[in-house]
Design a protein around this motif. Structure first.
Motif, PDB file in Angstrom:
ATOM      1  N   GLY A 359       0.898  -1.158   0.083  1.00 19.79           N
ATOM      2  CA  GLY A 359      -0.156   0.117   0.079  1.00 19.79           C
ATOM      3  C   GLY A 359       0.815   1.339   0.015  1.00 19.79           C
ATOM      4  O   GLY A 359       0.522   2.212  -0.919  1.00 19.79           O
ATOM      5  N   GLN A 360       1.928   1.252   0.947  1.00 20.44           N
ATOM      6  CA  GLN A 360       2.704   2.464   0.828  1.00 20.44           C
ATOM      7  C   GLN A 360       3.491   2.552  -0.559  1.00 20.44           C
ATOM      8  O   GLN A 360       3.549   3.660  -0.846  1.00 20.44           O
ATOM      9  N   ARG A 361       3.987   1.752  -1.191  1.00 20.26           N
ATOM     10  CA  ARG A 361       4.776   1.438  -2.227  1.00 20.26           C
ATOM     11  C   ARG A 361       3.739   2.252  -3.266  1.00 20.26           C
ATOM     12  O   ARG A 361       4.158   2.831  -4.290  1.00 20.26           O
ATOM     13  N   LEU A 362       2.481   1.638  -3.233  1.00 17.93           N
ATOM     14  CA  LEU A 362       1.388   2.353  -4.360  1.00 17.93           C
ATOM     15  C   LEU A 362       1.336   3.887  -4.212  1.00 17.93           C
ATOM     16  O   LEU A 362       1.197   4.476  -5.296  1.00 17.93           O
ATOM     17  N   GLY A 363       1.178   4.256  -2.992  1.00 21.78           N
ATOM     18  CA  GLY A 363       0.896   5.647  -2.615  1.00 21.78           C
ATOM     19  C   GLY A 363       2.258   6.229  -3.071  1.00 21.78           C
ATOM     20  O   GLY A 363       1.970   7.456  -3.789  1.00 21.78           O
ATOM     21  N   ARG A 364       3.570   5.799  -2.771  1.00 19.94           N
ATOM     22  CA  ARG A 364       4.529   6.614  -3.534  1.00 19.94           C
ATOM     23  C   ARG A 364       4.585   6.644  -5.019  1.00 19.94           C
ATOM     24  O   ARG A 364       5.118   7.449  -5.464  1.00 19.94           O
ATOM     25  N   ARG A 365       4.206   5.629  -5.696  1.00 26.09           N
ATOM     26  CA  ARG A 365       4.135   5.579  -7.087  1.00 26.09           C
ATOM     27  C   ARG A 365       2.963   6.714  -7.717  1.00 26.09           C
ATOM     28  O   ARG A 365       3.303   7.440  -8.588  1.00 26.09           O
ATOM     29  N   LEU A 366       2.044   6.729  -7.035  1.00 31.25           N
ATOM     30  CA  LEU A 366       0.857   7.538  -7.477  1.00 31.25           C
ATOM     31  C   LEU A 366       1.373   9.140  -7.097  1.00 31.25           C
ATOM     32  O   LEU A 366       1.432   9.922  -7.799  1.00 31.25           O
TER      33      LEU A 366
END
Length: 458
Positions: A359-366
């Motif tokens: 989840g955190q990685r997806l947030g950083r990608r966004l």
């Protein structure tokens, strides 16, 4: 014993103590109630743990927002930091309740299911008079109110006033605690609760998607709503609710004092005022003792922040959200206290790796995907000066250089580029860690935070 020497290891260590303390409080009442009753009447260990969390949040959340300098990135990061695990925990709670081994909060079945879903998914249920699916979720409502207030202050460049805000909230808590001992938004105000929940979500959406004055207006409305919810929606009363909010702003004042943007005496004065008022509004001596003890432990850890902390303790802090949110689900599943903690540690680690990290990685990608559009369309609110004293030319140069490097997917000489970007100790990092650190610098993080986070991610 291996030690964690990263700059914020002391905060992880604090969370690594606080989360098991809350879990111990609930599990001891379940498995050894007679013994724990003697402890609890002296110090409320659960309250101590959550106040440590509140101080840590107050210290780190505004720092995260101001480092990014972007409300869109801040809210995106928060959503993907909290919501994936929350959804997983809620789904697991419903399954366990269906199996008859988990009891949700009393009265939840008497409220409209859409309202229960809205309130719990927005994490505002405690301040909207709606029962929590998982009882420990009540603290998330105060965290959300703090996020809203912090974002509103940031939008109008008043975030630097954390010390006087902490003092005003704490002092106001004493009379309001007497006048408003319970929640005005109570269990019978379904329509009000639904409207408030929808408005808060809309405010956050507009803050994330809009620009200019509309974004500022939305952030300010959100901040005012956050404060109003604490005053009128606190189930524990306006007095204790305001003390919680004041505690978080006192944590922010400590961070500002460390950064040199606030005189240390004012941070100390803010914290002491919160403690005095917290004792005055406390309904029970054990609650007052927990607040004072939490501040003392936080101050001690802050004093020792430059020293190494055991890596296992810092790791408990890293997985603390999983430990905190999931531990109530095990109380009727495991047979005794020892097994409870063994299962909890395994479950917390697995949940962190499989749910939190993705989840955190997806947030950083966004955030990385929207970075150029955000900066080119005025997505930052006041740039580095909003709520901060600004950055010097050298730091801006490093960030501009880091931005170019972060966009380059084929780093031929990462060691040299890390040195040029100011990432200390880059020669000892792996290529993957260095690429991650350079990408973070390119997104606006300071170099040493980027380095520490990159090393912890690998």
């Amino acid at each position: 014993m291996a030690a964690n020497r990263t700059r914020l290891a002391w905060l992880d260590a604090l969370r690594g103590i606080a989360a098991p303390a809350v879990a111990l409080h609930h599990s001891a009442w379940t498995f050894v109630p007679a013994v724990w009753a003697e402890v609890d009447r002296r110090v409320d260990v659960g309250t101590w743990g959550v106040f440590v969390f509140f101080l840590v949040s107050g210290y780190i959340i505004p720092a995260s927002l101001e480092r990014r300098g972007d409300l869109r990135a801040f809210w995106t990061g928060r959503v993907f930091r909290l919501l994936p695990l929350l959804l997983a925990a809620l789904a697991l709670a419903l399954l366990l309740a269906y199996a008859g081994v988990f009891a949700m909060s009393p009265g939840i079945d008497r409220r409209p299911p859409p309202l229960v879903a809205l309130a719990n998914l927005s994490m505002l249920q405690e301040l909207l008079g709606v029962p929590s699916v998982i009882n420990v979720m009540w603290t998330l409502s105060y965290e959300m109110a703090f996020y809203l207030m912090t974002a509103g202050l940031f939008a109008v460049r008043q975030a630097h006033r954390s010390a006087p805000i902490a003092v005003v909230l704490a002092v106001a808590a004493v009379p309001l605690g007497l006048l408003m001992p319970g929640a005005t938004i109570n269990g019978g105000a379904d329509l009000v609760a639904a409207l408030m929940g929808v408005v808060v979500i809309l405010v956050i959406v507009v803050t994330v998607t809009a620009n200019g004055r509309l974004r500022t207006a939305a952030a300010v409305i959100g901040g005012l709503l956050g404060l109003a919810l604490v005053i009128f929606g606190s189930r524990i009363g306006a007095g204790e609710g305001l003390v919680i909010a004041a505690t978080m702003f006192a944590g922010t004042a400590v961070w500002r004092a460390e950064q040199g943007t606030l005189r240390p005496v004012w941070a100390v004065a803010a914290l002491l005022t919160v403690l005095v008022c917290g004792v005055l509004v406390a309904d029970e001596p054990a609650w007052a003792a927990a607040v004072v003890l939490a501040a003392g432990v936080f101050a001690l850890a802050f004093r020792l922040r430059h020293r190494p902390f055991p890596r296992w303790l810092a790791h408990l802090g890293v997985i603390s959200f999983s430990l905190y949110l999931l531990h109530p689900l095990l109380l009727r599943v495991v047979p005794n206290l020892v097994v409870f903690f063994l299962v909890l540690l395994v479950l917390g680690h697995v949940a962190y790796r499989l749910v939190e990290v993705p989840g955190q990685r997806l947030g950083r990608r966004l955030n990385a995907h929207g970075k150029f559009r955000s900066t080119s369309t005025g997505g930052r609110v006041g740039g580095a000066s909003a709520g901060t004293s600004g950055s010097d030319a050298g730091t801006q140069k490093i960030r501009r250089r880091g931005r170019v490097m972060g966009e380059d997917q084929d780093l031929h000489d990462p060691g040299r580029q890390g040195h040029e970007a100011g990432v200390e100790g880059s020669s000892k990092m792996t290529a993957a860690q260095l690429r991650e650190a350079l990408a973070r610098v390119g997104k606006g993080e300071d170099t040493q935070s980027a380095k520490a986070e990159a090393e912890s991610d690998q």
